[in-house]
Scaffold this active site. Structure first.
Site, short mmCIF file in Angstrom:
data_model
loop_
_atom_site.label_atom_id
_atom_site.label_comp_id
_atom_site.label_asym_id
_atom_site.label_seq_id
_atom_site.Cartn_x
_atom_site.Cartn_y
_atom_site.Cartn_z
N HIS A 62 42.87 -26.43 39.40
CA HIS A 62 42.10 -27.08 40.46
C HIS A 62 40.98 -26.19 40.98
O HIS A 62 41.08 -24.97 40.96
CB HIS A 62 42.99 -27.43 41.65
CG HIS A 62 44.16 -28.28 41.29
ND1 HIS A 62 45.37 -28.15 41.91
CD2 HIS A 62 44.32 -29.28 40.39
CE1 HIS A 62 46.22 -29.04 41.42
NE2 HIS A 62 45.61 -29.72 40.48
N LYS A 72 40.83 -18.39 47.46
CA LYS A 72 42.25 -18.53 47.79
C LYS A 72 42.92 -17.16 47.75
O LYS A 72 42.58 -16.32 46.91
CB LYS A 72 42.96 -19.44 46.78
CG LYS A 72 42.46 -20.86 46.77
CD LYS A 72 43.15 -21.68 45.69
CE LYS A 72 42.63 -23.10 45.67
NZ LYS A 72 43.26 -23.89 44.61
N TYR A 132 49.37 -20.38 50.27
CA TYR A 132 48.02 -19.92 50.02
C TYR A 132 47.11 -20.17 51.20
O TYR A 132 47.22 -21.14 51.91
CB TYR A 132 47.43 -20.49 48.73
CG TYR A 132 47.56 -21.98 48.51
CD1 TYR A 132 46.44 -22.80 48.57
CD2 TYR A 132 48.78 -22.55 48.18
CE1 TYR A 132 46.54 -24.17 48.33
CE2 TYR A 132 48.89 -23.90 47.93
CZ TYR A 132 47.77 -24.70 48.01
OH TYR A 132 47.88 -26.04 47.77
N ASP A 170 46.73 -34.32 37.21
CA ASP A 170 46.55 -33.12 36.40
C ASP A 170 46.60 -33.42 34.90
O ASP A 170 45.96 -32.74 34.11
CB ASP A 170 47.58 -32.06 36.77
CG ASP A 170 47.28 -31.44 38.14
OD1 ASP A 170 46.16 -31.60 38.64
OD2 ASP A 170 48.19 -30.80 38.70
#
Length: 191
Positions: A62, A72, A132, A170
């Site tokens: 992603h 991130k 995250y 996905d």
């Protein structure tokens, strides 16, 4: 906090100092000043996310396009994952290359993934709690992805394909080669 460059120098392993004894342990999981000093630019995380997944769950690859591009800082609270960052900056000397690092509640490693990279992970333990920090808010109109099994990326997810569990989103992502929504190397996507 110890910072370690990976084979793609912009992707950084962050190793906190663990203070432990027979009662347990204490770690400082984030120091903005130290990370910014190491990176050489200002960074402001605006959102913390957490997910729980079972063995074989693969989330990714992603990313978000500008103006909602995200850096991130990822870590595992419980369990273990193979965490992957893919350079999707057209013109980069490491374009299409990836870094794969095992993150676990035992090794306490974290991975900093800058803007311009796609990110994903697969759960190696029976279950995982994954956390995250991101430096930009989620924007569905900027949300993009790359196929986890893109043959050009040559990612070894460490588990047999028949054990992998992916969302329908996905499973439908394009290959890097077919993806027109990427980043340009040398362009700063930070304010």
């Amino acid at each position: 906090m110890k910072f370690i460059k990976t084979s793609i120098p912009d992707v950084i392993i962050c190793e906190p100092l663990v203070h432990g004894d027979d009662r347990g342990y204490f770690i400082e999981t984030f120091r903005q000043d130290k990370l910014e000093e190491y990176l050489g630019f200002k960074l402001s995380f605006v959102q913390d996310n957490e997910s729980k997944s079972t063995k074989g769950v693969l989330r990714g690859l992603h990313y978000q396009l500008a103006p909602a591009a995200q850096s991130k800082l990822v870590r595992v609270i419980k369990g273990s994952v193979l965490d992957v960052a893919v350079d999707i900056r057209v013109g980069s000397p490491t374009f299409g290359k990836h870094v794969a690092v095992e993150l676990s509640s035992d090794n306490h490693k974290q991975l900093f993934i800058p803007r311009g990279f796609a990110h994903g992970f697969v759960v190696l333990s029976e279950s995982v709690i994954f956390a995250y920090k991101v430096d930009n808010y989620y924007n569905p109109s900027c949300d993009r992805g790359i196929s986890f099994d893109d043959v050009d990326l040559k990612i070894d997810w460490s588990l047999p394909v028949d054990l992998l569990q992916l969302s329908s989103k996905d499973l439908g992502q394009p290959s890097l080669r077919m993806n027109k929504d990427l980043f340009e190397y040398g362009v700063s996507y930070y304010d």
